[in-house]
Write a protein that holds these residues in place. Sequence first.
Motif, PDB file in Angstrom:
ATOM      1  N   HIS A 120       0.827  -1.205   0.000  1.00  0.00           N
ATOM      2  CA  HIS A 120       0.000   0.000   0.000  1.00  0.00           C
ATOM      3  C   HIS A 120       0.864   1.260   0.000  1.00  0.00           C
ATOM      4  N   LEU A 121       0.297   2.335  -0.523  1.00  0.00           N
ATOM      5  CA  LEU A 121       0.915   3.655  -0.465  1.00  0.00           C
ATOM      6  C   LEU A 121      -0.086   4.597   0.182  1.00  0.00           C
ATOM      7  N   SER A 122       0.343   5.335   1.219  1.00  0.00           N
ATOM      8  CA  SER A 122      -0.585   6.163   2.008  1.00  0.00           C
ATOM      9  C   SER A 122      -0.022   7.551   2.240  1.00  0.00           C
ATOM     10  N   ILE A 123      -0.936   8.505   2.447  1.00  0.00           N
ATOM     11  CA  ILE A 123      -0.557   9.855   2.843  1.00  0.00           C
ATOM     12  C   ILE A 123      -1.447  10.275   4.017  1.00  0.00           C
ATOM     13  N   LEU A 124      -1.070  11.373   4.661  1.00  0.00           N
ATOM     14  CA  LEU A 124      -1.842  11.914   5.788  1.00  0.00           C
ATOM     15  C   LEU A 124      -2.743  13.040   5.301  1.00  0.00           C
ATOM     16  N   GLU A 125      -4.018  12.981   5.681  1.00  0.00           N
ATOM     17  CA  GLU A 125      -4.955  14.075   5.435  1.00  0.00           C
ATOM     18  C   GLU A 125      -5.662  14.385   6.743  1.00  0.00           C
ATOM     19  N   GLY A 126      -5.360  15.525   7.324  1.00  0.00           N
ATOM     20  CA  GLY A 126      -5.966  15.884   8.606  1.00  0.00           C
ATOM     21  C   GLY A 126      -5.548  14.910   9.690  1.00  0.00           C
ATOM     22  N   THR A 127      -6.515  14.164  10.220  1.00  0.00           N
ATOM     23  CA  THR A 127      -6.212  13.163  11.248  1.00  0.00           C
ATOM     24  C   THR A 127      -6.432  11.748  10.714  1.00  0.00           C
ATOM     25  N   ASP A 128      -6.503  11.625   9.387  1.00  0.00           N
ATOM     26  CA  ASP A 128      -6.684  10.313   8.749  1.00  0.00           C
ATOM     27  C   ASP A 128      -5.484   9.979   7.871  1.00  0.00           C
ATOM     28  N   ILE A 129      -5.248   8.676   7.703  1.00  0.00           N
ATOM     29  CA  ILE A 129      -4.377   8.249   6.609  1.00  0.00           C
ATOM     30  C   ILE A 129      -5.291   7.839   5.468  1.00  0.00           C
ATOM     31  N   TRP A 151      -8.316   5.564   7.433  1.00  0.00           N
ATOM     32  CA  TRP A 151      -8.231   5.061   8.800  1.00  0.00           C
ATOM     33  C   TRP A 151      -7.776   6.193   9.712  1.00  0.00           C
ATOM     34  N   HIS A 152      -8.181   6.133  10.974  1.00  0.00           N
ATOM     35  CA  HIS A 152      -7.694   7.112  11.950  1.00  0.00           C
ATOM     36  C   HIS A 152      -6.174   6.985  12.098  1.00  0.00           C
ATOM     37  N   GLU A 168       5.329  18.936  17.508  1.00  0.00           N
ATOM     38  CA  GLU A 168       4.318  18.689  18.533  1.00  0.00           C
ATOM     39  C   GLU A 168       3.182  19.696  18.420  1.00  0.00           C
ATOM     40  N   SER A 169       3.525  20.946  18.122  1.00  0.00           N
ATOM     41  CA  SER A 169       2.487  21.982  18.007  1.00  0.00           C
ATOM     42  C   SER A 169       1.555  21.702  16.827  1.00  0.00           C
ATOM     43  N   GLU A 170       2.105  21.169  15.729  1.00  0.00           N
ATOM     44  CA  GLU A 170       1.284  20.838  14.575  1.00  0.00           C
ATOM     45  C   GLU A 170       0.336  19.686  14.889  1.00  0.00           C
ATOM     46  N   VAL A 171       0.810  18.686  15.632  1.00  0.00           N
ATOM     47  CA  VAL A 171      -0.037  17.559  16.017  1.00  0.00           C
ATOM     48  C   VAL A 171      -1.173  18.044  16.910  1.00  0.00           C
ATOM     49  N   ILE A 172      -0.855  18.877  17.893  1.00  0.00           N
ATOM     50  CA  ILE A 172      -1.881  19.413  18.801  1.00  0.00           C
ATOM     51  C   ILE A 172      -2.936  20.196  18.025  1.00  0.00           C
ATOM     52  N   LYS A 173      -2.490  20.983  17.049  1.00  0.00           N
ATOM     53  CA  LYS A 173      -3.416  21.780  16.240  1.00  0.00           C
ATOM     54  C   LYS A 173      -4.359  20.882  15.445  1.00  0.00           C
ATOM     55  N   ARG A 174      -3.826  19.803  14.880  1.00  0.00           N
ATOM     56  CA  ARG A 174      -4.655  18.889  14.092  1.00  0.00           C
ATOM     57  C   ARG A 174      -5.721  18.203  14.947  1.00  0.00           C
ATOM     58  N   TYR A 175      -5.394  17.965  16.204  1.00  0.00           N
ATOM     59  CA  TYR A 175      -6.295  17.186  17.062  1.00  0.00           C
ATOM     60  C   TYR A 175      -7.089  18.029  18.057  1.00  0.00           C
ATOM     61  N   GLU A 176      -7.054  19.359  17.924  1.00  0.00           N
ATOM     62  CA  GLU A 176      -7.713  20.197  18.935  1.00  0.00           C
ATOM     63  C   GLU A 176      -9.230  19.981  18.980  1.00  0.00           C
ATOM     64  N   ASN A 177      -9.837  19.608  17.860  1.00  0.00           N
ATOM     65  CA  ASN A 177     -11.294  19.369  17.847  1.00  0.00           C
ATOM     66  C   ASN A 177     -11.631  17.895  17.610  1.00  0.00           C
ATOM     67  N   PHE A 178     -10.656  17.040  17.772  1.00  0.00           N
ATOM     68  CA  PHE A 178     -10.849  15.609  17.509  1.00  0.00           C
ATOM     69  C   PHE A 178     -11.409  14.926  18.752  1.00  0.00           C
ATOM     70  N   THR A 179     -12.457  14.118  18.565  1.00  0.00           N
ATOM     71  CA  THR A 179     -13.079  13.437  19.709  1.00  0.00           C
ATOM     72  C   THR A 179     -13.211  11.922  19.511  1.00  0.00           C
ATOM     73  N   ASP A 180     -12.943  11.433  18.313  1.00  0.00           N
ATOM     74  CA  ASP A 180     -13.202  10.026  17.996  1.00  0.00           C
ATOM     75  C   ASP A 180     -11.972   9.158  18.280  1.00  0.00           C
ATOM     76  N   TRP A 181     -11.608   9.082  19.559  1.00  0.00           N
ATOM     77  CA  TRP A 181     -10.409   8.338  19.955  1.00  0.00           C
ATOM     78  C   TRP A 181     -10.722   6.844  20.096  1.00  0.00           C
ATOM     79  N   LYS A 182     -10.949   6.189  18.976  1.00  0.00           N
ATOM     80  CA  LYS A 182     -11.236   4.751  19.015  1.00  0.00           C
ATOM     81  C   LYS A 182     -10.006   3.981  19.465  1.00  0.00           C
TER      82      LYS A 182
END
Length: 272
Positions: A120-129, A151-152, A168-182
């Motif tokens: 597989h070949l994957s990229i990151l979009e927001g909080t998904d691969i 996938w999350h 770390e600041s970029e990760v925090i920014k991406r997840y500031e409104n994320f709630t679906d912590w499966k």
Amino acid sequence: MNSISKDGLLEHETESNNDERYLVPGLVRGLAILKLFDQNHQEMTISEIAEKLDVNRSSAFRLIHTLEYCGYLKKMSQKNYALDSNVMELGFNSLSKSSMIDLASPIMRELRDKIKIAVHLSILEGTDIVFISNAQSIGSFTSNVHIGTRWHAHATVIGQLVLSRLSESEVIKRYENFTDWKVYSERTPHDIDSLLARLKEVREQEFMISWGHFNTDMAACAVPIYSQSTQEMAAVLSVSCPLSTYTEDAFRTDVARTVIAYAEKISKFIYI
């Protein structure tokens, strides 16, 4: 029109069997010189080049002088030579017009044929691969991962690998409104703090292995692909298969080493 030679072969076939007649030895040696330069040999002297090519120093000098004149080699000091910018332009002008998927696909299929499992070949979009290219496994097993599958990122080795290369600041920014912590296993981060802690561990790793941590009956290996122009991660090459396909030891060693080698192959062609 093709003529028939005395031995009954078409004339063009006879010529194709003697293609070496048309080789230009100087050009062959000049190209061989360019291929001598790599990450471990970024600069070399005339004597070193002559020794590696198995030619005398005078012949090596004439070849090097020609390449320098044409802009493919440059003199770094009184004795050392290195690749010049024209070498990069040769590949970049062509490769920059091709997409990463086009460049990676034949290498992915070669990897699939070698280890017989899905690639597989994957990229990151927001909080998904997001999976952007796949080569299905050989055999009865069919991967349920398709182009466009999401996938999350926090829960997968692919996503964690990409996120670990962000600040770390970029990760925090991406997840500031994320709630679906499966949570899929004891290794799945369940909030931003546990994700950041996990990413600190991942930053030290060249590649990542999941042995039933996301899909309980599946193994996965993820390796970064880097851009030659930015040296940043451009995508992730991964493989997946049922746990029964390989022993865990073989998957973590032989399979992982092979995936790393093929990720490096792809990286050589990526300039985005």
